[in-house]
Design a protein around this motif. Structure first.
Motif, PDB file in Angstrom:
ATOM      1  N   ILE A 165      46.050  23.824  32.361  1.00 49.12           N
ATOM      2  CA  ILE A 165      46.425  25.122  32.890  1.00 49.12           C
ATOM      3  C   ILE A 165      47.393  25.822  31.962  1.00 49.12           C
ATOM      4  N   ALA A 179      46.055  28.072  29.293  1.00 48.61           N
ATOM      5  CA  ALA A 179      45.337  29.295  29.635  1.00 48.61           C
ATOM      6  C   ALA A 179      46.272  30.490  29.574  1.00 48.61           C
ATOM      7  N   ALA A 180      46.009  31.421  28.684  1.00 47.15           N
ATOM      8  CA  ALA A 180      46.868  32.604  28.545  1.00 47.15           C
ATOM      9  C   ALA A 180      46.419  33.696  29.497  1.00 47.15           C
ATOM     10  N   PRO A 181      47.365  34.305  30.212  1.00 50.00           N
ATOM     11  CA  PRO A 181      46.987  35.385  31.127  1.00 50.00           C
ATOM     12  C   PRO A 181      46.348  36.557  30.394  1.00 50.00           C
ATOM     13  N   ARG A 182      45.384  37.167  31.058  1.00 51.73           N
ATOM     14  CA  ARG A 182      44.766  38.361  30.505  1.00 51.73           C
ATOM     15  C   ARG A 182      45.452  39.587  31.080  1.00 51.73           C
ATOM     16  N   ARG A 186      36.552  28.905  35.964  1.00 55.24           N
ATOM     17  CA  ARG A 186      36.691  29.860  34.866  1.00 55.24           C
ATOM     18  C   ARG A 186      35.457  30.754  34.761  1.00 55.24           C
ATOM     19  N   ARG A 236      47.124  28.608  39.803  1.00 56.90           N
ATOM     20  CA  ARG A 236      47.629  29.219  38.555  1.00 56.90           C
ATOM     21  C   ARG A 236      46.492  29.569  37.611  1.00 56.90           C
ATOM     22  N   LEU A 237      45.494  28.702  37.545  1.00 55.43           N
ATOM     23  CA  LEU A 237      44.348  28.989  36.682  1.00 55.43           C
ATOM     24  C   LEU A 237      43.658  30.284  37.120  1.00 55.43           C
ATOM     25  N   LYS A 271      44.860  32.802  38.866  1.00 57.62           N
ATOM     26  CA  LYS A 271      45.719  33.965  38.617  1.00 57.62           C
ATOM     27  C   LYS A 271      45.797  34.308  37.133  1.00 57.62           C
ATOM     28  N   SER A 272      45.658  33.297  36.273  1.00 60.63           N
ATOM     29  CA  SER A 272      45.700  33.568  34.828  1.00 60.63           C
ATOM     30  C   SER A 272      44.469  34.332  34.366  1.00 60.63           C
ATOM     31  N   PRO A 304      44.592  38.349  37.884  1.00 60.92           N
ATOM     32  CA  PRO A 304      45.828  38.608  38.616  1.00 60.92           C
ATOM     33  C   PRO A 304      45.687  39.678  39.693  1.00 60.92           C
ATOM     34  N   GLU A 340      51.606  31.304  43.693  1.00 61.80           N
ATOM     35  CA  GLU A 340      50.259  31.812  43.420  1.00 61.80           C
ATOM     36  C   GLU A 340      49.349  31.752  44.643  1.00 61.80           C
TER      37      GLU A 340
END
Length: 440
Positions: free
Chosen positions: A16, A19-22, A194, A248-249, A251-252, A255, A284
């Protein structure tokens, strides 16, 4: 009391963390949480909803689908005032006896575009009607493959069937709970998360993450830490870690939308309120969920609904009060997202009366309305389930693989047990009245 959840130090946390937020700009139409209130723009979002697990199956452009029926069913629901539909967004091709085929996925990472296209179509049709979906991304139970199938794919082919006399309760839920601590199984599940959460709708051309037809992503249908107290307590840290990591995954990737667990509440958490609190205290996780099943939980005797009604009424109100207290403690909204009751005499026939079923619906709707009136945390409800024009295809009311008449009752249950049919005028009148009152 349960131990507080441990800091993730396994491969799951690494997965997790990578994984960078978009950057996705939120738009006003999305449902958002504000304390114990759900809002769309400045207005409180309060809804009457249903469950319709099979929406993506009807939406598939395939012999097992029926897009014309899906449109008719959504039109019926819209006319009742239903604005929220909880649907299945995953199924796993499985050797489990009562699991449905075809499935959204196999062990490979090549997912079924026919069923995903069916989900696309269902979301497009919901959006056209101003309705919203809650999408669950796997299942604790066997009827869609679920977590047991992820274990089967990663543990050398071991599994057990629900209700197998050689493996009596609670062996099935105890084995399923191994999923949370299986890094290979969770990794396969997260790959699918994903793909779906990050998907672009092939019908509308709109990214799921930017589609207001989605209200919430849900981790699973009725995830439990286990069946027996001993196993559930042993798996608790892994269970909570899975909730936090998956939320968290999601939301990443997205959002814009809410995230929920799909939990039954205290009944699905070895009877412990503190277990429910810990499962929903992650930032989250946006709201608390509760399911209410009087017959399944031995509060109601289908052959003596009149005699057991006082118990049903007392325990239902007690359960709602307990889940409301949990939501208040967390400062989050509460959704009663599954509730169902048998027809008179325990019949599965659409012609059977719904005297006590209607009384039960009225009990739930009354509690929802009272909470809203007093500024409580209940924001909506989803009855289980819309069967519409579907009818059992066999005299014994059992589902057979390949059946395409799809009722609200999943493949492992008698067809007609909890469904609301298009012919159930009195039940529909209750739904319509409640939905109308929410917007008055």
């Amino acid at each position: 009391m349960l131990e507080r959840r441990e800091v993730l130090s396994t491969g799951l946390s690494l997965l997790i963390g990578a994984a960078a937020p978009r950057s996705l700009g939120a738009a006003p139409p999305f449902v958002r949480r504000e304390g114990t209130i759900l809002r769309v723009g400045p207005d409180a979002y309060r809804f009457a909803g249903t469950n319709m697990w099979y929406a993506a199956y009807l939406g598939a452009d395939a012999p097992f689908g029926d897009r014309a029926r899906l449109k008719r069913e959504l039109d019926r629901l819209k006319a009742l005032g239903i604005s929220n539909v909880r649907i299945l967004g995953s199924s796993e091709l499985s050797p489990l006896k009562n699991s449905i085929t075809p499935a959204f996925r196999t062990q490979s990472n090549h997912y079924d575009e026919t069923l995903l296209g069916g989900l696309d179509f269902a979301l497009a049709e919901l959006g056209r009607r101003g309705m919203r979906a809650v999408i669950y991304l796997t299942n604790f139970w066997e009827w869609s493959g679920g977590m047991m199938t992820y274990l089967y794919w990663t543990n050398g082919g071991r599994y057990i069937n629900m209700n197998d006399a050689a493996h009596p309760w609670p062996e099935f839920p105890d084995m399923v709970s191994q999923f949370y601590s299986s890094v290979p199984a969770v990794n396969l599940y997260h790959d699918y998360v994903r793909a779906v959460v990050g998907r672009t709708n092939t019908v509308t051309g709109k990214a799921y993450a930017k589609d207001p037809a989605i209200m919430s992503w849900q981790l699973a249908n009725e995830p439990r830490p286990g069946g027996s107290d001993a196993v559930a307590l042993k798996q608790m840290s892994a269970y909570l870690a899975w909730i936090g990591a998956t939320a968290r995954l999601i939301k990443s990737i997205d959002p814009n939308h809410l995230v929920s667990t799909g939990s039954e509440g205290t009944q699905g958490c070895i009877g412990r309120d503190d277990c429910v609190v810990h499962a929903h205290e992650f930032p989250e996780v946006d709201y608390v969920t509760a399911h209410i099943w009087p017959q399944n939980w031995s509060w109601a005797d289908p052959k003596d609904l009149a005699g057991t009604w006082p118990t049903v009424e007392a325990k239902t109100l007690e359960y709602i009060a307990a889940q409301t207290a949990i939501a208040k403690r967390l400062g989050k909204p509460l959704i009663i997202e599954e509730f169902g009751f048998p027809r008179d005499g325990g019949s599965f026939d659409p012609a059977a009366a719904t005297t006590f079923k209607d009384r039960f619906y009225g009990l739930i709707y009354g509690a929802v309305a009272e909470s809203m009136k007093k500024g409580g945390p209940i924001a909506g409800s989803n009855f289980w389930a819309w069967g519409g024009e579907g009818r059992a295809q066999h005299a014994d009311h059992l589902f057979v693989r390949g059946d395409t008449a799809y009722l609200g009752d999943p493949p492992h249950e008698p067809q007609g047990w909890y469904s609301v049919f298009d012919s159930d005028a009195s039940t529909q009148a209750l739904v319509r009245s409640h939905a109308s009152a929410l917007v008055a």
